[in-house]
Design an enzyme around this catalytic site. Sequence first.
Site, PDB file in Angstrom:
ATOM      1  CE  LYS A  61      -4.048  -2.209   0.763  1.00  0.00           C
ATOM      2  NZ  LYS A  61      -3.695  -3.581   0.382  1.00  0.00           N
TER       3      LYS A  61
HETATM    4  C1  PLP Z   1      -4.189  -4.624  -0.334  1.00  0.00           C
HETATM    5  C2  PLP Z   1      -3.437  -5.892  -0.457  1.00  0.00           C
HETATM    6  C3  PLP Z   1      -3.721  -6.842  -1.458  1.00  0.00           C
HETATM    7  C4  PLP Z   1      -4.867  -6.670  -2.434  1.00  0.00           C
HETATM    8  O1  PLP Z   1      -4.684  -5.609  -3.322  1.00  0.00           O
HETATM    9  P1  PLP Z   1      -5.967  -4.998  -4.078  1.00  0.00           P
HETATM   10  O2  PLP Z   1      -5.438  -3.849  -4.820  1.00  0.00           O
HETATM   11  O3  PLP Z   1      -6.925  -4.607  -2.995  1.00  0.00           O
HETATM   12  O4  PLP Z   1      -6.507  -6.080  -4.945  1.00  0.00           O
HETATM   13  C5  PLP Z   1      -2.961  -7.988  -1.517  1.00  0.00           C
HETATM   14  N1  PLP Z   1      -1.972  -8.217  -0.618  1.00  0.00           N
HETATM   15  C6  PLP Z   1      -1.678  -7.338   0.361  1.00  0.00           C
HETATM   16  C7  PLP Z   1      -0.615  -7.670   1.328  1.00  0.00           C
HETATM   17  C8  PLP Z   1      -2.393  -6.145   0.472  1.00  0.00           C
HETATM   18  O5  PLP Z   1      -2.088  -5.291   1.456  1.00  0.00           O
END
Ligand code: PLP
Length: 490
Positions: A106
């Site tokens: 993120k």
């Molecule tokens: C947010 C997240 C995802 C999923 O990503 P999206 O963009 O919501 O599909 C997968 N793995 C981790 C560790 C995340 O923090």
Amino acid sequence: MLYKSTRGTETVSSTRAVLAGLAPDGGLYMPVVFPSGFDYHSVMGLPFTDMAARVFALFLDDFKDIPALVQRAYAGKFDCADITPLVPVGDRYVLELFHGPTCAFKDVALSALPVLMTAAQKQEGETDSILILTATSGETGKAAMEGFRDVPGVRIIVFYPDGGVSPIQERQMTTQEGQNVRAVAVRGNFDDAQSGVKAIFTRVQQEGLPPECRTVLSSANSINIGRLVPQIVYYFKAYSDLLALGRIRDGEPVNFTVPTGNFGDILAGFFAKKLGLPVGKLICASNANNVLTDFLTTGVYDRNRPFHKTASPSMDILISSNLERLLYLLGGEDASLVRQLMGRLAADGTYRVPPAMLTALQKDLPADFADDPAAFRSIARVFAEHHYLMDPHTAVAWTVAERYRQKTADQTPNVVLSTASPYKFPQAVLTALGAQLPADPFAMMDALQAISGVPVPKNLAGLKEKHVRFTDVVDRDALYDYVLSAIRDN
Ligand SMILES: *Cc1c(COP(=O)(O)O)cnc(C)c1O
């Protein structure tokens, strides 16, 4: 550039779209005209930040001085110069997206969003301060707090389910520094926290905040176009790295396998493909919450199913918000079709897409899922064979990439997106390796370091000594009052 809602016709500038996050009709902002004529060759070999400046300029052209914004977003924040390194592992490649300030994928998007938001605020002459409210199941909360930390004119409150995030994630949030940040535990599960926050937005939209607050609400959720655009960049970066390593010929397609939750990450790959990058398949990987696997196989989206708590909690999602943008694009940018489908989802929890759309989805996005035992076996095997340690989210994608190759014999080079550091989920990774489990999470990180030889990231090791600043626990029904008193406190 003008944006419009996936459910409506009113247009706004890219600066307004970033400030608003969600469109007033509940839809998601999309470019009225998708950028065309971009030549990916023009960014091959460039550093990540230069690529980012070019991609941002395509989608966010109302913003002034984009190169400076990009520098402010990324300079000195990541623990490696190329931001999203590509690591060959066996005959695949792992695109590591977790080298940011909170060791979360993120971070790539949430390093940029605050910079874009304050720039938009300034350009639009907004004088009220912005209050970001975000519900989190663990990863977004910390990355958002760090991203918005001490950003002038913005405050942020993060709500997480009490007892519903990992001990490391909770500690990351409760020790976060910054004058303008706050983390609060909500009694209940993630859905309680999320619906509590949504209720605040609804109430404020109807009644407004008391005027003396001089505050507007916004969200750092992944539906904000300012979070989506930064994610397009690493697809170009990965392709550029494969060229530089001599692993592909120019123009050769590359497949990407994406561990998917809210569908932002994989949608960014679809945008990269639409811009002309030679992307082959975008393989959609889910865990036991396999609503997307079923959808991409049958054309029926059905959230009426049991919710599984898995070892990859950031993918424990039954409503993938950003999917709406893909439906919009593949449905011929038909807002009334999207409105209809989303109306059914809200009313019945299910919808079926027209056959032509299913064909289009299946052409580009094969899908599969892996449950915890399968993902754990991949963690152990990849470590035994390649001495490379994956976290449980990455392991879901790795497992799906392997099965895809077995099923299809497609030999196209395959990049597995890695969305978390294994040190973020030490208990699951140690369990997968069949190792002893020490009692506390910091001892678990040390145990992983001893096994793998990869040092614990500094930001995670340092948490042990940090002072806990936030201890509030509130009921879901009390969130509105809590937010008002937080506004009046500062
Ligand atoms: C947010 C997240 C995802 C999923 O990503 P999206 O963009 O919501 O599909 C997968 N793995 C981790 C560790 C995340 O923090």
